[in-house]
Design a protein around this motif. Structure first.
Motif, PDB file in Angstrom:
ATOM      1  N   GLU A  52       0.807  -1.211   0.000  1.00 19.47           N
ATOM      2  CA  GLU A  52       0.000   0.000   0.000  1.00 19.47           C
ATOM      3  C   GLU A  52       0.848   1.274   0.000  1.00 19.47           C
ATOM      4  N   VAL A  53       2.153   1.149   0.235  1.00 21.15           N
ATOM      5  CA  VAL A  53       3.039   2.309   0.246  1.00 21.15           C
ATOM      6  C   VAL A  53       3.536   2.576  -1.171  1.00 21.15           C
ATOM      7  N   SER A  54       3.307   3.779  -1.678  1.00 26.90           N
ATOM      8  CA  SER A  54       3.787   4.143  -3.005  1.00 26.90           C
ATOM      9  C   SER A  54       5.292   4.361  -2.976  1.00 26.90           C
ATOM     10  N   ALA A  55       5.909   4.234  -4.151  1.00 29.65           N
ATOM     11  CA  ALA A  55       7.353   4.399  -4.230  1.00 29.65           C
ATOM     12  C   ALA A  55       7.761   4.864  -5.615  1.00 29.65           C
ATOM     13  N   ILE A  56       8.908   5.498  -5.660  1.00 28.60           N
ATOM     14  CA  ILE A  56       9.552   5.859  -6.920  1.00 28.60           C
ATOM     15  C   ILE A  56      10.881   5.123  -6.957  1.00 28.60           C
ATOM     16  N   THR A  57      11.080   4.340  -8.005  1.00 27.89           N
ATOM     17  CA  THR A  57      12.250   3.460  -8.048  1.00 27.89           C
ATOM     18  C   THR A  57      12.971   3.576  -9.377  1.00 27.89           C
ATOM     19  N   THR A  58      14.285   3.589  -9.312  1.00 28.37           N
ATOM     20  CA  THR A  58      15.108   3.479 -10.514  1.00 28.37           C
ATOM     21  C   THR A  58      15.851   2.150 -10.459  1.00 28.37           C
ATOM     22  N   LEU A  59      16.214   1.650 -11.626  1.00 31.32           N
ATOM     23  CA  LEU A  59      16.848   0.338 -11.705  1.00 31.32           C
ATOM     24  C   LEU A  59      18.121   0.434 -12.541  1.00 31.32           C
ATOM     25  N   ASP A  60      19.200  -0.133 -12.033  1.00 30.70           N
ATOM     26  CA  ASP A  60      20.483  -0.135 -12.745  1.00 30.70           C
ATOM     27  C   ASP A  60      21.030  -1.549 -12.829  1.00 30.70           C
ATOM     28  N   TRP A  61      21.590  -1.856 -13.994  1.00 31.32           N
ATOM     29  CA  TRP A  61      22.299  -3.116 -14.191  1.00 31.32           C
ATOM     30  C   TRP A  61      23.778  -2.827 -14.401  1.00 31.32           C
ATOM     31  N   HIS A  62      24.619  -3.604 -13.693  1.00 33.98           N
ATOM     32  CA  HIS A  62      26.072  -3.539 -13.871  1.00 33.98           C
ATOM     33  C   HIS A  62      26.563  -4.928 -14.270  1.00 33.98           C
ATOM     34  N   PHE A  63      27.662  -4.974 -14.988  1.00 31.99           N
ATOM     35  CA  PHE A  63      28.177  -6.249 -15.484  1.00 31.99           C
ATOM     36  C   PHE A  63      29.675  -6.349 -15.220  1.00 31.99           C
ATOM     37  N   LYS A  64      30.078  -7.533 -14.710  1.00 31.28           N
ATOM     38  CA  LYS A  64      31.496  -7.826 -14.491  1.00 31.28           C
ATOM     39  C   LYS A  64      31.829  -9.107 -15.253  1.00 31.28           C
ATOM     40  N   PRO A  65      32.634  -9.018 -16.324  1.00 30.90           N
ATOM     41  CA  PRO A  65      32.996 -10.226 -17.088  1.00 30.90           C
ATOM     42  C   PRO A  65      33.774 -11.219 -16.226  1.00 30.90           C
ATOM     43  N   GLN A  66      33.799 -12.434 -16.690  1.00 32.79           N
ATOM     44  CA  GLN A  66      34.573 -13.458 -15.985  1.00 32.79           C
ATOM     45  C   GLN A  66      36.051 -13.082 -15.946  1.00 32.79           C
ATOM     46  N   ARG A  67      36.690 -13.410 -14.817  1.00 31.00           N
ATOM     47  CA  ARG A  67      38.118 -13.170 -14.589  1.00 31.00           C
ATOM     48  C   ARG A  67      38.466 -11.672 -14.553  1.00 31.00           C
ATOM     49  N   GLU A  68      37.458 -10.819 -14.322  1.00 29.26           N
ATOM     50  CA  GLU A  68      37.709  -9.400 -14.122  1.00 29.26           C
ATOM     51  C   GLU A  68      37.146  -8.967 -12.779  1.00 29.26           C
ATOM     52  N   GLU A  69      37.619  -7.816 -12.274  1.00 28.65           N
ATOM     53  CA  GLU A  69      37.237  -7.386 -10.941  1.00 28.65           C
ATOM     54  C   GLU A  69      36.299  -6.184 -10.930  1.00 28.65           C
ATOM     55  N   ASN A  70      36.247  -5.431 -12.007  1.00 26.10           N
ATOM     56  CA  ASN A  70      35.470  -4.198 -12.023  1.00 26.10           C
ATOM     57  C   ASN A  70      34.151  -4.374 -12.758  1.00 26.10           C
ATOM     58  N   TYR A  71      33.138  -3.685 -12.228  1.00 23.51           N
ATOM     59  CA  TYR A  71      31.820  -3.686 -12.855  1.00 23.51           C
ATOM     60  C   TYR A  71      31.705  -2.516 -13.829  1.00 23.51           C
ATOM     61  N   THR A  72      30.909  -2.734 -14.871  1.00 18.33           N
ATOM     62  CA  THR A  72      30.597  -1.691 -15.847  1.00 18.33           C
ATOM     63  C   THR A  72      29.107  -1.414 -15.810  1.00 18.33           C
ATOM     64  N   HIS A  73      28.747  -0.135 -15.772  1.00 21.51           N
ATOM     65  CA  HIS A  73      27.343   0.253 -15.757  1.00 21.51           C
ATOM     66  C   HIS A  73      26.793   0.093 -17.176  1.00 21.51           C
ATOM     67  N   ILE A  74      25.831  -0.838 -17.348  1.00 20.52           N
ATOM     68  CA  ILE A  74      25.374  -1.146 -18.704  1.00 20.52           C
ATOM     69  C   ILE A  74      23.947  -0.699 -18.982  1.00 20.52           C
ATOM     70  N   PHE A  75      23.129  -0.481 -17.944  1.00 27.63           N
ATOM     71  CA  PHE A  75      21.720  -0.202 -18.202  1.00 27.63           C
ATOM     72  C   PHE A  75      21.129   0.621 -17.062  1.00 27.63           C
ATOM     73  N   HIS A  76      20.233   1.542 -17.424  1.00 24.22           N
ATOM     74  CA  HIS A  76      19.552   2.365 -16.417  1.00 24.22           C
ATOM     75  C   HIS A  76      18.094   2.558 -16.843  1.00 24.22           C
TER      76      HIS A  76
END
Length: 218
Positions: A52-76
């Protein structure tokens, strides 16, 4: 970029939009195995504790390839627009999540899967709850470990279900054979009994016509 419109099978839509279609929300885990060259539904669902509580939400996807340590922002996603932020995913990601400000399903469709898509995907819900008199900010993160294969591996449940189905078909056929044999024997016996009674009746009528009773013939 404008929100892409994608038609997906009805069952996929129903499973991903439980929160909208059924009046509730179910956090279903995403599948983790994609087939090279095909499309894949990358699922991420975060249900609110109080509908019953309204909300405003944003969604982000990040991706980290195999054998790598850093994430990349791919989608918003921020209603009403969905934006692909990484060139490697340009033209390959479509929004399948909640169509509104109150996002609970952050699902995206990935097209033309390649081995480079294997790795860890992290979805982040940045939610602002619109409570009476104030706002509360909540962040929810979920991760999906995706592997890419040449041929889809059949799930154990599907294999077991198929085996049970075949076993039931065989048992049904055997049962039908037994029923057919029993019915045939029953009909055959009934026909023999009717033939015997008819033969006896004809024999008695023949004797009666000759003026001889069965008792006299003994």
């Amino acid at each position: 970029m404008a929100l892409a419109q994608v038609r997906w099978p009805l069952l996929v839509v129903i499973s991903l939009f439980v929160c909208e279609c059924m009046g509730g929300c179910a956090e279903v885990d995403s599948k983790t195995e994609a087939v090279r060259g095909e499309a894949f539904v990358l699922g991420c669902i975060s249900c609110k504790r109080r509908e019953e509580v309204s909300a405003i939400t944003t969604l982000d996807w990040h991706f980290k390839p195999q054998r790598e340590e850093n994430y990349t922002h791919i989608f918003h996603y921020e209603h009403p627009t969905a934006e692909v932020l990484d060139e490697a995913f340009m033209g390959r990601l479509d929004w399948l999540g909640t169509l509104g400000e109150d996002v609970q399903a952050g699902t995206v469709a990935m097209h033309n899967i390649s081995y480079d898509d294997a790795g860890t995907y992290r979805c982040t819900f940045t939610r602002t709850l619109l409570l009476a008199g104030f706002r509360q900010h909540v962040t929810v993160e979920k991760e999906v470990e995706l592997s890419v294969v040449d041929v889809a591996n059949r799930e154990l449940a599907a294999v077991v279900s198929e085996m049970i189905m075949y076993a039931l078909i065989v048992l049904l056929q055997l049962w039908l054979i037994v029923v057919v044999v029993y019915c045939y024997k029953k009909v055959s016996e009934d026909m023999d009994a009717r033939e015997a009674r008819r033969a006896l009746k004809e024999h008695r009528e023949l004797l009666d016509c000759d003026g001889v009773s069965l008792e006299e013939g003994k």
